[in-house]
Structures are given as structure tokens and as C-alpha cells.
Scaffold this motif. Sequence first.
Motif, PDB file in Angstrom:
ATOM      1  N   ILE A 189       0.833  -1.205   0.000  1.00  0.00           N
ATOM      2  CA  ILE A 189       0.000   0.000   0.000  1.00  0.00           C
ATOM      3  C   ILE A 189       0.866   1.253   0.000  1.00  0.00           C
ATOM      4  O   ILE A 189       0.628   2.201  -0.767  1.00  0.00           O
ATOM      5  CB  ILE A 189      -0.949  -0.010   1.214  1.00  0.00           C
ATOM      6  N   VAL A 190       1.885   1.272   0.859  1.00  0.00           N
ATOM      7  CA  VAL A 190       2.748   2.449   0.954  1.00  0.00           C
ATOM      8  C   VAL A 190       3.493   2.681  -0.359  1.00  0.00           C
ATOM      9  O   VAL A 190       3.574   3.817  -0.854  1.00  0.00           O
ATOM     10  CB  VAL A 190       3.744   2.290   2.125  1.00  0.00           C
ATOM     11  N   ILE A 191       4.030   1.609  -0.953  1.00  0.00           N
ATOM     12  CA  ILE A 191       4.761   1.755  -2.218  1.00  0.00           C
ATOM     13  C   ILE A 191       3.823   2.187  -3.336  1.00  0.00           C
ATOM     14  O   ILE A 191       4.184   3.014  -4.187  1.00  0.00           O
ATOM     15  CB  ILE A 191       5.465   0.429  -2.562  1.00  0.00           C
ATOM     16  N   LEU A 192       2.594   1.662  -3.347  1.00  0.00           N
ATOM     17  CA  LEU A 192       1.617   2.075  -4.353  1.00  0.00           C
ATOM     18  C   LEU A 192       1.299   3.553  -4.223  1.00  0.00           C
ATOM     19  O   LEU A 192       1.242   4.279  -5.229  1.00  0.00           O
ATOM     20  CB  LEU A 192       0.344   1.240  -4.218  1.00  0.00           C
ATOM     21  N   LEU A 193       1.095   4.037  -2.990  1.00  0.00           N
ATOM     22  CA  LEU A 193       0.830   5.456  -2.777  1.00  0.00           C
ATOM     23  C   LEU A 193       2.035   6.298  -3.208  1.00  0.00           C
ATOM     24  O   LEU A 193       1.871   7.405  -3.719  1.00  0.00           O
ATOM     25  CB  LEU A 193       0.502   5.717  -1.300  1.00  0.00           C
ATOM     26  N   GLY A 194       3.242   5.745  -3.018  1.00  0.00           N
ATOM     27  CA  GLY A 194       4.428   6.456  -3.479  1.00  0.00           C
ATOM     28  C   GLY A 194       4.490   6.537  -4.989  1.00  0.00           C
ATOM     29  O   GLY A 194       4.845   7.568  -5.551  1.00  0.00           O
ATOM     30  N   LEU A 195       4.120   5.446  -5.677  1.00  0.00           N
ATOM     31  CA  LEU A 195       4.091   5.452  -7.138  1.00  0.00           C
ATOM     32  C   LEU A 195       3.064   6.439  -7.671  1.00  0.00           C
ATOM     33  O   LEU A 195       3.276   7.089  -8.703  1.00  0.00           O
ATOM     34  CB  LEU A 195       3.784   4.045  -7.658  1.00  0.00           C
ATOM     35  N   PHE A 201       8.890  10.765   0.433  1.00  0.00           N
ATOM     36  CA  PHE A 201       9.811  10.432   1.520  1.00  0.00           C
ATOM     37  C   PHE A 201       9.706  11.423   2.667  1.00  0.00           C
ATOM     38  O   PHE A 201       9.729  11.038   3.844  1.00  0.00           O
ATOM     39  CB  PHE A 201      11.244  10.387   0.980  1.00  0.00           C
ATOM     40  N   ARG A 202       9.584  12.699   2.338  1.00  0.00           N
ATOM     41  CA  ARG A 202       9.519  13.723   3.381  1.00  0.00           C
ATOM     42  C   ARG A 202       8.283  13.531   4.258  1.00  0.00           C
ATOM     43  O   ARG A 202       8.366  13.605   5.492  1.00  0.00           O
ATOM     44  CB  ARG A 202       9.496  15.109   2.743  1.00  0.00           C
ATOM     45  N   PHE A 203       7.139  13.239   3.628  1.00  0.00           N
ATOM     46  CA  PHE A 203       5.902  13.032   4.388  1.00  0.00           C
ATOM     47  C   PHE A 203       6.008  11.800   5.292  1.00  0.00           C
ATOM     48  O   PHE A 203       5.647  11.843   6.468  1.00  0.00           O
ATOM     49  CB  PHE A 203       4.724  12.879   3.422  1.00  0.00           C
ATOM     50  N   LEU A 204       6.526  10.691   4.732  1.00  0.00           N
ATOM     51  CA  LEU A 204       6.618   9.456   5.508  1.00  0.00           C
ATOM     52  C   LEU A 204       7.614   9.585   6.650  1.00  0.00           C
ATOM     53  O   LEU A 204       7.419   9.027   7.731  1.00  0.00           O
ATOM     54  CB  LEU A 204       7.031   8.299   4.587  1.00  0.00           C
ATOM     55  N   SER A 205       8.745  10.317   6.425  1.00  0.00           N
ATOM     56  CA  SER A 205       9.707  10.464   7.516  1.00  0.00           C
ATOM     57  C   SER A 205       9.170  11.332   8.646  1.00  0.00           C
ATOM     58  O   SER A 205       9.424  11.059   9.808  1.00  0.00           O
ATOM     59  CB  SER A 205      11.025  11.042   7.054  1.00  0.00           C
ATOM     60  N   LYS A 206       8.391  12.353   8.282  1.00  0.00           N
ATOM     61  CA  LYS A 206       7.822  13.218   9.318  1.00  0.00           C
ATOM     62  C   LYS A 206       6.750  12.504  10.129  1.00  0.00           C
ATOM     63  O   LYS A 206       6.601  12.746  11.333  1.00  0.00           O
ATOM     64  CB  LYS A 206       7.231  14.481   8.676  1.00  0.00           C
ATOM     65  N   THR A 207       5.992  11.645   9.467  1.00  0.00           N
ATOM     66  CA  THR A 207       4.887  10.956  10.144  1.00  0.00           C
ATOM     67  C   THR A 207       5.282   9.553  10.616  1.00  0.00           C
ATOM     68  O   THR A 207       4.415   8.755  10.962  1.00  0.00           O
ATOM     69  CB  THR A 207       3.682  10.838   9.192  1.00  0.00           C
ATOM     70  N   ARG A 208       6.581   9.266  10.632  1.00  0.00           N
ATOM     71  CA  ARG A 208       7.054   7.939  11.034  1.00  0.00           C
ATOM     72  C   ARG A 208       6.541   7.538  12.425  1.00  0.00           C
ATOM     73  O   ARG A 208       6.043   6.410  12.589  1.00  0.00           O
ATOM     74  CB  ARG A 208       8.579   7.905  10.994  1.00  0.00           C
ATOM     75  N   PRO A 209       6.614   8.401  13.467  1.00  0.00           N
ATOM     76  CA  PRO A 209       6.101   7.981  14.789  1.00  0.00           C
ATOM     77  C   PRO A 209       4.610   7.638  14.763  1.00  0.00           C
ATOM     78  O   PRO A 209       4.175   6.682  15.425  1.00  0.00           O
ATOM     79  CB  PRO A 209       6.374   9.203  15.677  1.00  0.00           C
ATOM     80  N   TRP A 247      12.101   3.959   2.639  1.00  0.00           N
ATOM     81  CA  TRP A 247      13.291   4.145   1.803  1.00  0.00           C
ATOM     82  C   TRP A 247      13.039   3.718   0.365  1.00  0.00           C
ATOM     83  O   TRP A 247      13.668   4.248  -0.563  1.00  0.00           O
ATOM     84  CB  TRP A 247      14.469   3.393   2.411  1.00  0.00           C
ATOM     85  N   VAL A 248      12.131   2.761   0.169  1.00  0.00           N
ATOM     86  CA  VAL A 248      11.744   2.414  -1.200  1.00  0.00           C
ATOM     87  C   VAL A 248      11.051   3.603  -1.865  1.00  0.00           C
ATOM     88  O   VAL A 248      11.296   3.919  -3.036  1.00  0.00           O
ATOM     89  CB  VAL A 248      10.827   1.172  -1.212  1.00  0.00           C
ATOM     90  N   VAL A 249      10.188   4.294  -1.106  1.00  0.00           N
ATOM     91  CA  VAL A 249       9.518   5.494  -1.629  1.00  0.00           C
ATOM     92  C   VAL A 249      10.553   6.577  -1.930  1.00  0.00           C
ATOM     93  O   VAL A 249      10.410   7.338  -2.898  1.00  0.00           O
ATOM     94  CB  VAL A 249       8.461   5.989  -0.619  1.00  0.00           C
TER      95      VAL A 249
END
Length: 271
Positions: A189-195, A201-209, A247-249
Motif C-alpha cells: 500500500i505504501v509503495i503504491l501510494l508512493g508510485l 519520503f519527506r511526508f513518511l519520515s515526518k509521520t514515522r512515529p 526508503w523504497v519510496v
Amino acid sequence: MNWLKKFLNFREKSDGDVVKPFLDHMEDLRWTIIKMLVVQIVMMVVSFYFRHDLMDMLRAPLYKVDPTLPDQLIITNIAGSFLISLELAFFAGIAMAFPFHVYFVAQFVLPALTRKERGYLLPGIFCAFLLFLAGVIVSYLWILPSTIGFFFHDAAAAHLRVMWTWNAYFSFAAWLCFGFGLLCELPVIVILLGLLGFVDFRFLSKTRPFGYTIILILAAVIAPTPDPVTFVTLSVPIVLLYEICIWVVWLIGRRRKRREEEEEAKRNLPD
């Protein structure tokens, strides 16, 4: 409706930049749904034919808890056994049709991929199916028996007579196995949303917690095991998969940016 416009624009990227009418997109979606329904019905018919074998498989985790427990389950209505067979065929049909569903959805969602990227489609679907299957198997072999055993022995310790129904047990087992299988689909799901460009990457790193917290909450809801060691063992792999996805994103975004720069450079070349 900005997300819908963004999605439709994404679908048109590789078709010679020809803008398709909205109804054409809906027609593609209609045929995607029809193909998914046909495959689902076929798999359900096959599963229903083997319903008694599937029922024996569903009964197996109960023997690990107590050898007499499977014989204690009851049904409370005349058509109960038939309705359970239909539900079992439905869920088994979903499991069998899962790779086909993913393929049909990918065909609809990702036509804008390049020819090289489309070569990764089948391996990606295979990995998605393996993740789903791994989640279901782990839940069936490990989580379900331990969870059922906890509630069974807790009732016995309280001097309560266990009279579970087949309907209640099946609903609980299906929720546990399929829920954890779907939770293992988080990377897809995450990789599909990235595609699609909906996350980067910036959004996912900020919302990692927040992502980690949601994963832990979902793991606790789907697999309500009282054993903290089991809970951590089940949650950590999902968290690691989520971190890998981030990191794939990042790689996807880097390749997309490089491709856009190359296209911009080609457009700026003198004729």
C-alpha cells in the motif's frame, strides 16, 4: 476532488498524452470490477466444493488448545452449517483470488508505468501475495491457537462452561487470520501510494512515529494476544517492513525526479 483529478492525470501519462474522458475511466473501472467479481465467484465455487476439508483445517487449531474443544462447538439454527460453509467459501475464495485481484487493480491504477517498470508488476504481485499468505499462515499456526487457548483457559479458571458456537469461532478466526494477512500488505500500500505520488519520503519520515503507533494499535486489535513477547514478535516485522517502505519510496521519488529532469533537458534542447 483534487485527489481524483490527480489520479486520472496519472493514468494518462503513458498513453501518448491523450486525455481520456471521465466516462472512459469509469468504463475501465467497471470492467476491472467485473473481472474481479468473476474470479471471486469462480474461487468461491471451488472453495465451496472443498468446504468439508476447509472445515477440518479450521478445526485444527482447536485441537492444540484442548482435544475435546472441537466437539464442544455448537450451532444454534437449522441452516447454521450451510451458512458457515458459505462464509468459509467466501473467505477462502478471497485468499485464492487475491493475486488476481491485485493484478486487475494494478492494471487499472498503474497504466502510466514505463515498459521497464511494468516488468516489475508480476514480481510485485507475487511478493504481495506472499506477504498476505505469510500473515495468514502465521496467524493460523501461531496467533489463533494461543489466543483461543488464553480465552479458553481463562473461562475454565473462572469455572465457566465453554459453549462457543461455530459462527462465533469462525468469525473470530477469519478476522484474526485475514486481518493479520492484510496488515502484512502495508508495504504494498505504501509503495503504491508512493508510485501514485500521494506520499513522498519527506511526508513518511515526518509521520514515522504516527505510522509506528498505528501499526502497533492495529496489531493489538487484530491479534489480541495477552503475551507481550508474542505481541512484540508480531509487531516488529511489520514496523521493519514499514521502515523499508519509507526508503523504497525515497528511491521512487529520486528516480521520478531524475526522469523529469531528463525530460525537461530534452525539451530545452534546440531543434
